[in-house]
Design a protein around this motif. Structure first.
Motif, PDB file in Angstrom:
ATOM      1  N   LEU A   1       0.786  -1.234   0.000  1.00 13.66           N
ATOM      2  CA  LEU A   1       0.000   0.000   0.000  1.00 13.66           C
ATOM      3  C   LEU A   1       0.817   1.282   0.000  1.00 13.66           C
ATOM      4  O   LEU A   1       0.232   2.377  -0.039  1.00 13.66           O
ATOM      5  CB  LEU A   1      -0.944  -0.005   1.215  1.00 13.66           C
ATOM      6  CG  LEU A   1      -1.901  -1.215   1.271  1.00 13.66           C
ATOM      7  CD1 LEU A   1      -2.730  -1.181   2.548  1.00 13.66           C
ATOM      8  CD2 LEU A   1      -2.807  -1.268   0.046  1.00 13.66           C
ATOM      9  N   THR A   2       2.149   1.165   0.040  1.00 12.36           N
ATOM     10  CA  THR A   2       2.998   2.364  -0.005  1.00 12.36           C
ATOM     11  C   THR A   2       4.237   2.085  -0.842  1.00 12.36           C
ATOM     12  O   THR A   2       4.541   0.944  -1.190  1.00 12.36           O
ATOM     13  CB  THR A   2       3.457   2.803   1.404  1.00 12.36           C
ATOM     14  OG1 THR A   2       4.346   1.806   1.954  1.00 12.36           O
ATOM     15  CG2 THR A   2       2.288   3.014   2.339  1.00 12.36           C
ATOM     16  N   ASN A   3       4.976   3.156  -1.094  1.00 16.11           N
ATOM     17  CA  ASN A   3       6.247   3.083  -1.806  1.00 16.11           C
ATOM     18  C   ASN A   3       7.368   3.597  -0.896  1.00 16.11           C
ATOM     19  O   ASN A   3       7.108   4.323   0.066  1.00 16.11           O
ATOM     20  CB  ASN A   3       6.173   3.929  -3.080  1.00 16.11           C
ATOM     21  CG  ASN A   3       5.107   3.414  -4.038  1.00 16.11           C
ATOM     22  OD1 ASN A   3       5.113   2.241  -4.411  1.00 16.11           O
ATOM     23  ND2 ASN A   3       4.173   4.276  -4.419  1.00 16.11           N
ATOM     24  N   PRO A   4       8.616   3.223  -1.177  1.00 19.15           N
ATOM     25  CA  PRO A   4       9.730   3.693  -0.350  1.00 19.15           C
ATOM     26  C   PRO A   4       9.720   5.214  -0.187  1.00 19.15           C
ATOM     27  O   PRO A   4       9.439   5.951  -1.135  1.00 19.15           O
ATOM     28  CB  PRO A   4      10.962   3.216  -1.121  1.00 19.15           C
ATOM     29  CG  PRO A   4      10.496   1.986  -1.826  1.00 19.15           C
ATOM     30  CD  PRO A   4       9.074   2.285  -2.230  1.00 19.15           C
ATOM     31  N   GLY A   5      10.008   5.650   1.037  1.00 19.97           N
ATOM     32  CA  GLY A   5      10.060   7.078   1.330  1.00 19.97           C
ATOM     33  C   GLY A   5       8.734   7.679   1.743  1.00 19.97           C
ATOM     34  O   GLY A   5       8.692   8.833   2.193  1.00 19.97           O
ATOM     35  N   GLU A   6       7.640   6.924   1.615  1.00 21.03           N
ATOM     36  CA  GLU A   6       6.339   7.467   1.991  1.00 21.03           C
ATOM     37  C   GLU A   6       6.111   7.351   3.497  1.00 21.03           C
ATOM     38  O   GLU A   6       6.876   6.735   4.227  1.00 21.03           O
ATOM     39  CB  GLU A   6       5.237   6.782   1.184  1.00 21.03           C
ATOM     40  CG  GLU A   6       5.319   7.132  -0.304  1.00 21.03           C
ATOM     41  CD  GLU A   6       4.151   6.630  -1.118  1.00 21.03           C
ATOM     42  OE1 GLU A   6       3.890   7.227  -2.184  1.00 21.03           O
ATOM     43  OE2 GLU A   6       3.500   5.644  -0.721  1.00 21.03           O
ATOM     44  N   GLU A   7       5.031   7.967   3.960  1.00 20.77           N
ATOM     45  CA  GLU A   7       4.796   8.166   5.392  1.00 20.77           C
ATOM     46  C   GLU A   7       3.774   7.182   5.957  1.00 20.77           C
ATOM     47  O   GLU A   7       2.657   7.063   5.444  1.00 20.77           O
ATOM     48  CB  GLU A   7       4.283   9.592   5.634  1.00 20.77           C
ATOM     49  CG  GLU A   7       3.988   9.928   7.083  1.00 20.77           C
ATOM     50  CD  GLU A   7       5.252  10.151   7.907  1.00 20.77           C
ATOM     51  OE1 GLU A   7       5.221   9.886   9.121  1.00 20.77           O
ATOM     52  OE2 GLU A   7       6.260  10.613   7.326  1.00 20.77           O
ATOM     53  N   ILE A   8       4.169   6.493   7.029  1.00 19.13           N
ATOM     54  CA  ILE A   8       3.297   5.575   7.756  1.00 19.13           C
ATOM     55  C   ILE A   8       2.963   6.196   9.102  1.00 19.13           C
ATOM     56  O   ILE A   8       3.834   6.749   9.771  1.00 19.13           O
ATOM     57  CB  ILE A   8       3.991   4.209   8.005  1.00 19.13           C
ATOM     58  CG1 ILE A   8       4.684   3.691   6.745  1.00 19.13           C
ATOM     59  CG2 ILE A   8       2.991   3.203   8.563  1.00 19.13           C
ATOM     60  CD1 ILE A   8       3.774   3.387   5.604  1.00 19.13           C
ATOM     61  N   LEU A   9       1.719   6.081   9.526  1.00 18.47           N
ATOM     62  CA  LEU A   9       1.289   6.559  10.845  1.00 18.47           C
ATOM     63  C   LEU A   9       0.623   5.425  11.593  1.00 18.47           C
ATOM     64  O   LEU A   9      -0.250   4.735  11.056  1.00 18.47           O
ATOM     65  CB  LEU A   9       0.300   7.719  10.692  1.00 18.47           C
ATOM     66  CG  LEU A   9      -0.388   8.214  11.975  1.00 18.47           C
ATOM     67  CD1 LEU A   9       0.613   8.789  12.960  1.00 18.47           C
ATOM     68  CD2 LEU A   9      -1.474   9.237  11.642  1.00 18.47           C
ATOM     69  N   ASP A  10       1.034   5.228  12.855  1.00 18.61           N
ATOM     70  CA  ASP A  10       0.389   4.250  13.735  1.00 18.61           C
ATOM     71  C   ASP A  10       0.011   4.956  15.035  1.00 18.61           C
ATOM     72  O   ASP A  10       0.855   5.183  15.900  1.00 18.61           O
ATOM     73  CB  ASP A  10       1.318   3.078  14.020  1.00 18.61           C
ATOM     74  CG  ASP A  10       0.623   1.964  14.803  1.00 18.61           C
ATOM     75  OD1 ASP A  10      -0.466   2.209  15.350  1.00 18.61           O
ATOM     76  OD2 ASP A  10       1.179   0.844  14.877  1.00 18.61           O
ATOM     77  N   PRO A  11      -1.268   5.297  15.210  1.00 22.76           N
ATOM     78  CA  PRO A  11      -1.697   6.027  16.403  1.00 22.76           C
ATOM     79  C   PRO A  11      -1.750   5.177  17.674  1.00 22.76           C
ATOM     80  O   PRO A  11      -1.844   5.732  18.769  1.00 22.76           O
ATOM     81  CB  PRO A  11      -3.104   6.518  16.031  1.00 22.76           C
ATOM     82  CG  PRO A  11      -3.227   6.330  14.565  1.00 22.76           C
ATOM     83  CD  PRO A  11      -2.356   5.176  14.230  1.00 22.76           C
TER      84      PRO A  11
END
Length: 245
Positions: free
Chosen positions: A196-206
């Motif tokens: 669901l993402t590509n390298p360098g993109e932003e992941i958030l886990d609240p």
């Protein structure tokens, strides 16, 4: 000689409802998280023998014992803020008890999140608790949304990807610094991050817990922001994200 730069990883100690304000609007590519299921009291009353078999469990933890209205308010805030933080077409994957999926979908759609599917993680090595009394609990559900679009990044390489994921529960090697009662394996988190993402993109886990999502993001060279309210698990997450392999 070029100097390698490390992918930014931000781990914050505090309540997710307060820390969301630190995240810029439309700056996140994937929200990947495992929030409270609100099952602590429910499970305690069902004579599952969980507390007797494992001291480190959510029945005793206290953070999973809210009443339904309190839990609904927390999930409503989580989904509203996640929708704000996600870019257009960004994804949200949340683990959730199957009996709460309808509630999560209803709340998410209210905030412009498009429901894609409910999938299953099948644990191939579940604890055989009460195996002579009823079916062994070997599955957890996860729910997948995209923001205001019917599709987003999906790196399947032209291959079929099922919504049924079969892999072992968290191995002991990932608990050597400490454990969380609902800890997810890094491999499972990497599965979603790759797709669901590509390298360098932003992941958030609240609801970061012991930081498996952060370890996975670091391994796959994604940026990461994680929140954790419990100080013990926050410190564990910091240790794992920094040195776990």
């Amino acid at each position: 000689m070029e100097t390698a730069t490390r992918t930014p990883l931000y781990l914050l100690h505090g309540d997710a409802t307060e820390l969301f304000s630190d995240v810029r609007t439309e700056s996140v590519d994937l929200v990947l998280t495992d929030p409270p299921y609100n099952l602590g009291t429910f499970m305690a009353d069902r004579q599952t023998n969980l507390a007797a078999m494992r001291a480190n469990n959510f029945v005793k933890a206290g953070w999973d014992n809210q009443n339904y209205d309190q839990w609904t308010l927390l999930m409503d805030c989580f989904l509203a803020e996640s929708a704000r933080c996600l870019r257009l077409g960004g994804a949200l994957v949340t683990f959730m008890s199957i009996i709460k999926v309808e509630s999560i979908v209803r709340l998410a759609e209210k905030h412009g999140l498009y429901y894609k599917t409910t999938g299953i993680w099948h644990k191939t090595n579940p604890m055989p608790r009460n195996m002579n009394l009823h079916f062994v609990n070997s599955t957890e559900s996860w729910v997948y949304f995209t923001k205001k679009k019917k599709t987003g990044t999906f790196n399947n390489g032209g291959k079929v990807v099922h919504d049924f994921i079969s892999m072992a529960a968290t191995p002991a090697s990932e608990k050597r610094l400490g454990a969380h009662p609902t800890q997810k394996p890094v491999q499972l988190m990497e599965h979603f991050i790759r797709l669901l993402t590509n390298p360098g993109e932003e992941i958030l886990d609240p609801f970061m817990g012991s930081g498996s999502s952060g370890v996975a993001a670091r391994n796959l060279e994604r940026r990461f922001t994680g929140f954790e309210k419990d100080e013990t698990y926050y410190k564990l997450a910091r240790a794992r994200v920094q040195i776990d392999e």
